[in-house]
Design a protein around this motif. Structure first.
Motif, PDB file in Angstrom:
ATOM      1  N   ALA A 210       0.812  -1.220   0.000  1.00 50.49           N
ATOM      2  CA  ALA A 210       0.000   0.000   0.000  1.00 50.49           C
ATOM      3  C   ALA A 210       0.845   1.270   0.000  1.00 50.49           C
ATOM      4  CB  ALA A 210      -1.016   0.035   1.145  1.00 50.49           C
ATOM      5  N   GLU A 211       2.125   1.149   0.302  1.00 49.60           N
ATOM      6  CA  GLU A 211       3.030   2.308   0.230  1.00 49.60           C
ATOM      7  C   GLU A 211       4.430   1.772  -0.082  1.00 49.60           C
ATOM      8  OE1 GLU A 211       2.513   3.786   4.282  1.00 49.60           O
ATOM      9  OE2 GLU A 211       4.255   2.643   4.927  1.00 49.60           O
ATOM     10  N   PRO A 212       5.319   2.627  -0.563  1.00 49.79           N
ATOM     11  CA  PRO A 212       6.642   2.144  -0.949  1.00 49.79           C
ATOM     12  C   PRO A 212       7.479   1.673   0.240  1.00 49.79           C
ATOM     13  CG  PRO A 212       6.213   4.327  -1.861  1.00 49.79           C
ATOM     14  CD  PRO A 212       5.126   4.048  -0.883  1.00 49.79           C
ATOM     15  N   ASP A 231       6.565  -8.166  -0.230  1.00 48.16           N
ATOM     16  CA  ASP A 231       5.952  -6.952  -0.771  1.00 48.16           C
ATOM     17  C   ASP A 231       4.744  -7.321  -1.634  1.00 48.16           C
ATOM     18  OD1 ASP A 231       5.485  -4.449  -1.733  1.00 48.16           O
ATOM     19  OD2 ASP A 231       7.512  -4.082  -2.469  1.00 48.16           O
ATOM     20  N   ILE A 232       3.591  -6.795  -1.272  1.00 46.26           N
ATOM     21  CA  ILE A 232       2.370  -7.033  -2.074  1.00 46.26           C
ATOM     22  C   ILE A 232       1.921  -5.696  -2.661  1.00 46.26           C
ATOM     23  CG2 ILE A 232       0.819  -6.795  -0.050  1.00 46.26           C
ATOM     24  CD1 ILE A 232      -0.996  -8.904  -1.371  1.00 46.26           C
ATOM     25  N   GLY A 234      -0.875  -3.472  -5.312  1.00 48.96           N
ATOM     26  CA  GLY A 234      -2.169  -3.406  -5.991  1.00 48.96           C
ATOM     27  C   GLY A 234      -2.728  -2.010  -5.892  1.00 48.96           C
ATOM     28  N   LEU A 235      -3.804  -1.776  -6.623  1.00 50.09           N
ATOM     29  CA  LEU A 235      -4.450  -0.461  -6.566  1.00 50.09           C
ATOM     30  C   LEU A 235      -5.932  -0.632  -6.827  1.00 50.09           C
ATOM     31  CD1 LEU A 235      -3.422   1.529  -9.781  1.00 50.09           C
ATOM     32  CD2 LEU A 235      -2.941  -0.869  -9.429  1.00 50.09           C
ATOM     33  N   SER A 236      -6.724   0.222  -6.185  1.00 47.62           N
ATOM     34  CA  SER A 236      -8.183   0.089  -6.238  1.00 47.62           C
ATOM     35  C   SER A 236      -8.703   0.066  -7.667  1.00 47.62           C
ATOM     36  CB  SER A 236      -8.855   1.266  -5.530  1.00 47.62           C
ATOM     37  OG  SER A 236      -8.158   1.628  -4.405  1.00 47.62           O
ATOM     38  N   ASP A 301       3.027   4.600 -11.006  1.00 46.35           N
ATOM     39  CA  ASP A 301       4.074   3.890 -10.261  1.00 46.35           C
ATOM     40  C   ASP A 301       5.225   3.517 -11.196  1.00 46.35           C
ATOM     41  OD1 ASP A 301       2.577   3.919  -7.860  1.00 46.35           O
ATOM     42  OD2 ASP A 301       1.367   2.240  -8.586  1.00 46.35           O
ATOM     43  N   ILE A 322       8.187  -1.094  -6.089  1.00 49.43           N
ATOM     44  CA  ILE A 322       7.919   0.303  -6.427  1.00 49.43           C
ATOM     45  C   ILE A 322       8.468   1.182  -5.311  1.00 49.43           C
ATOM     46  CG2 ILE A 322       6.082   1.988  -6.850  1.00 49.43           C
ATOM     47  CD1 ILE A 322       5.290  -0.048  -8.750  1.00 49.43           C
ATOM     48  N   ARG A 325       6.772   7.053  -7.253  1.00 47.21           N
ATOM     49  CA  ARG A 325       5.708   7.306  -8.218  1.00 47.21           C
ATOM     50  C   ARG A 325       6.142   8.491  -9.063  1.00 47.21           C
ATOM     51  NH1 ARG A 325       0.719   5.993  -7.735  1.00 47.21           N
ATOM     52  NH2 ARG A 325       0.124   8.012  -8.513  1.00 47.21           N
ATOM     53  N   LYS A 420      -1.939   5.315   4.970  1.00 50.69           N
ATOM     54  CA  LYS A 420      -0.605   5.369   4.390  1.00 50.69           C
ATOM     55  C   LYS A 420       0.215   6.468   5.032  1.00 50.69           C
ATOM     56  CE  LYS A 420      -2.721   3.862   0.182  1.00 50.69           C
ATOM     57  NZ  LYS A 420      -2.346   3.170  -1.020  1.00 50.69           N
TER      58      LYS A 420
HETATM   59  O1  DLL Z   1      -3.077   0.575  -1.591  1.00 54.11           O
HETATM   60  C1  DLL Z   1      -4.127  -1.458  -2.337  1.00 54.11           C
HETATM   61  C2  DLL Z   1      -3.274  -2.250  -1.428  1.00 54.11           C
HETATM   62  C3  DLL Z   1      -3.705  -2.529  -0.152  1.00 54.11           C
HETATM   63  C4  DLL Z   1      -2.054  -2.738  -1.870  1.00 54.11           C
HETATM   64  C5  DLL Z   1      -2.923  -3.295   0.698  1.00 54.11           C
HETATM   65  C6  DLL Z   1      -1.258  -3.526  -1.042  1.00 54.11           C
HETATM   66  C7  DLL Z   1      -1.723  -3.801   0.246  1.00 54.11           C
HETATM   67  P1  DLL Z   1      -4.893   2.269  -3.291  1.00 54.11           P
HETATM   68  O2  DLL Z   1      -5.279   2.869  -1.999  1.00 54.11           O
HETATM   69  O3  DLL Z   1      -5.769   2.469  -4.463  1.00 54.11           O
HETATM   70  O4  DLL Z   1      -4.754   0.709  -3.155  1.00 54.11           O
HETATM   71  O5  DLL Z   1      -3.430   2.805  -3.623  1.00 54.11           O
HETATM   72  C8  DLL Z   1      -2.727   2.336  -4.737  1.00 54.11           C
HETATM   73  O6  DLL Z   1      -0.615   2.632  -3.571  1.00 54.11           O
HETATM   74  O7  DLL Z   1      -0.751   3.016  -7.111  1.00 54.11           O
HETATM   75  C9  DLL Z   1       0.907   2.671  -5.354  1.00 54.11           C
HETATM   76  O8  DLL Z   1       1.279   4.001  -5.568  1.00 54.11           O
HETATM   77  C10 DLL Z   1       0.752   2.428  -3.864  1.00 54.11           C
HETATM   78  N1  DLL Z   1       1.116   1.048  -3.534  1.00 54.11           N
HETATM   79  C11 DLL Z   1       0.306  -0.015  -3.350  1.00 54.11           C
HETATM   80  N2  DLL Z   1       1.043  -1.116  -3.057  1.00 54.11           N
HETATM   81  C12 DLL Z   1       2.344  -0.725  -3.073  1.00 54.11           C
HETATM   82  C13 DLL Z   1       3.585  -1.388  -2.862  1.00 54.11           C
HETATM   83  C14 DLL Z   1      -3.915   0.034  -2.289  1.00 54.11           C
HETATM   84  N3  DLL Z   1       3.657  -2.677  -2.551  1.00 54.11           N
HETATM   85  C15 DLL Z   1      -1.341   2.959  -4.776  1.00 54.11           C
HETATM   86  N4  DLL Z   1       4.717  -0.653  -3.007  1.00 54.11           N
HETATM   87  C16 DLL Z   1      -0.479   2.395  -5.877  1.00 54.11           C
HETATM   88  C17 DLL Z   1       4.670   0.641  -3.322  1.00 54.11           C
HETATM   89  C18 DLL Z   1       2.389   0.647  -3.396  1.00 54.11           C
HETATM   90  N5  DLL Z   1       3.548   1.315  -3.504  1.00 54.11           N
END
Ligand code: DLL
Length: 428
Positions: A210-212, A231-232, A234-236, A301, A322, A325, A420
């Motif tokens: 969810a964050e770098p 590291d996992i 994804g994005l909504s 990203d 990642i 961004r 985040k």
């Molecule tokens: O952050 C989904 C998520 C939830 C991913 C839990 C992993 C774990 P959004 O709130 O839509 O969704 O934000 C997506 O967060 O475009 C990246 O910029 C950043 N991001 C998500 N995962 C990573 C990661 C969730 N593993 C935005 N490393 C994305 C770096 C990440 N950045």
């Protein structure tokens, strides 16, 4: 554990699935989303023109602005009565991006998250403490159903309540915790204050995302919690968590489940594809979303793609972690700077804690930058000398001198318990 056979399939097999699903996706979008139909009509492209993934560049990009312009449901491809769930992603500005899922979409999402957890080394019967926020954020429920799909036990504790998180970790002996990387460090710090060493607990993995998370920060997490950091990503807009994940075997790039999400990497300025292995902006196309098909989404990203077979046996393409961004880039007096560069320096020094903030301001017409770091609890040396050493290192790495470097007392930089982490505060 490999969850589905396709994860180790040949490129030809993967591409055959991608081609078929891409055709369906384009047809679904064209027939059911006015916005996409207009876009394609304007370009003179029909669904029949997109036969294989090589035709994908015929399709237009979709951007964050498109989601905002079409707020709340202009990109939805199904009727309301087919939608089982809504989530939303809030940016720092403007309206949230609203996303939706049919029953099949939810099944696919759970399945890709289960694949992720299996790749992270988890098995049916294991226990996962899920400390991502539940609610509109996709992290909580996304991970939740993936854990259940795998046949493991989920503890739906959600974000925050850090002392209780530590107690639960100890009492219920979870094998893994899912949370943001910054929160896992805060958890370790809180546990220490409570007289508990997380290293002594059965916990063996942190599924962070969810964050770098930079490499030095991952090392710090692995060392302080005595775990493997996975590291996992994804994005909504695409699905939520579960687009890609590292495997526990290699921890060398995140496998993208490319039978569900088709990746490209483009030059963020021109939008042109970069050479394989070159860094650029990740662009994703959903290959089976019914409620919200998305073409060529500009994620913002930055990453690279690697198509070599991994040591774990998976053939699905890997993306680099990642760490930035395209829009993270800070420009201070014309000089480019990524927050991760400051983070790398912060984590080099044992004398300071892994927390920092960057404040940008303007005096007259001149930008100013202040970096604040936190002295570690155990440090009892010469602060001035430490200040000078950190400043010199920052100067070397950033190629300019911050206007101010502040060494704050331990515990004074705000910790992020929910959501985040924010490191950059732009007051300009
Ligand atoms: O952050 C989904 C998520 C939830 C991913 C839990 C992993 C774990 P959004 O709130 O839509 O969704 O934000 C997506 O967060 O475009 C990246 O910029 C950043 N991001 C998500 N995962 C990573 C990661 C969730 N593993 C935005 N490393 C994305 C770096 C990440 N950045």
């Amino acid at each position: 554990m490999i969850y589905t056979d396709l994860e180790t399939a040949s490129r030809e097999e993967i591409q055959a699935v991608q081609n078929e699903r891409l055709q369906e996706t384009v047809r679904n979008a064209y027939e059911n989303v006015e916005y996409y139909r207009e876009q394609l009509d304007e370009l003179g492209v029909t669904p029949d023109d997109v036969e294989t993934v090589d035709d994908i560049t015929k399709l237009p990009f979709t951007t964050k602005e498109d989601f905002r312009d079409q707020y709340p449901d202009g990109l939805f491809a199904v009727d309301d009565d087919e939608i089982l769930r809504i989530h939303a992603s809030s940016g720092t500005t403007g309206k949230p991006k609203i996303v939706s899922y049919t029953e099949d979409d939810l099944e696919v999402w759970s399945e890709v998250v289960a694949r992720c957890l299996a790749a992270a080394g988890l098995e049916p019967g294991d226990t996962v403490q899920n400390a991502y926020g539940y609610g509109l954020f996709t992290g909580g429920l996304g991970l939740h159903y993936g854990v259940e799909e795998l046949g493991a036990t989920v503890i739906p504790i959600g974000a925050g309540g850090t002392q209780r998180q530590v107690e639960m970790l100890a009492d219920l002996e979870s094998d893994a915790i899912a949370c943001t990387p910054s929160y896992s460090l805060y958890l370790a710090e809180t546990a220490e204050e409570m007289g508990i060493d997380i290293k002594d607990l059965p916990l063996s993995a942190v599924i962070f995302g969810a964050e770098p998370c930079t490499d030095p920060m991952r090392e710090e997490i692995e060392e302080r919690l005595g775990v493997t950091g996975i590291d996992i990503y994804g994005l909504s807009e695409i699905v939520g968590p579960g687009v890609s994940i590292e495997c526990a075997e290699a921890q060398d790039g995140l496998h993208i489940w490319e039978d569900r999400f088709y990746p490209e990497v483009v030059d963020p300025e021109t939008g042109e594809p970069v050479e394989e292995g070159e860094e650029g902006e990740l662009v994703l196309t959903t290959l089976s979303k019914e409620a919200l098909p998305v073409f060529r989404y500009r994620t913002g990203d930055l990453t690279t793609l690697n198509y070599e077979t991994c040591d774990c046996g998976r053939t699905m393409v890997r993306m680099d972690n990642i760490t930035g961004r395209a829009d993270d880039l800070i420009i201070v007096r014309g000089v480019n700077l990524y927050p991760s560069e400051v983070e790398d320096v912060v984590l080099e020094f044992e004398e300071i804690a892994p927390y920092y903030r960057i404040d940008l301001d303007r005096e007259g017409s001149l930008d100013t930058i202040e970096v604040t770091v936190e002295i570690d609890d155990a440090f009892d040396g010469d602060r001035d000398e430490l200040h000078d050493r950190i400043l010199t290192r920052l100067e070397n790495v950033l190629s300019f001198t911050p206007d101010q470097l502040t060494l704050a007392d331990y515990g004074t930089i705000e910790r992020t318990e929910v959501g985040k982490v924010q490191r950059v505060f732009d007051h300009r």
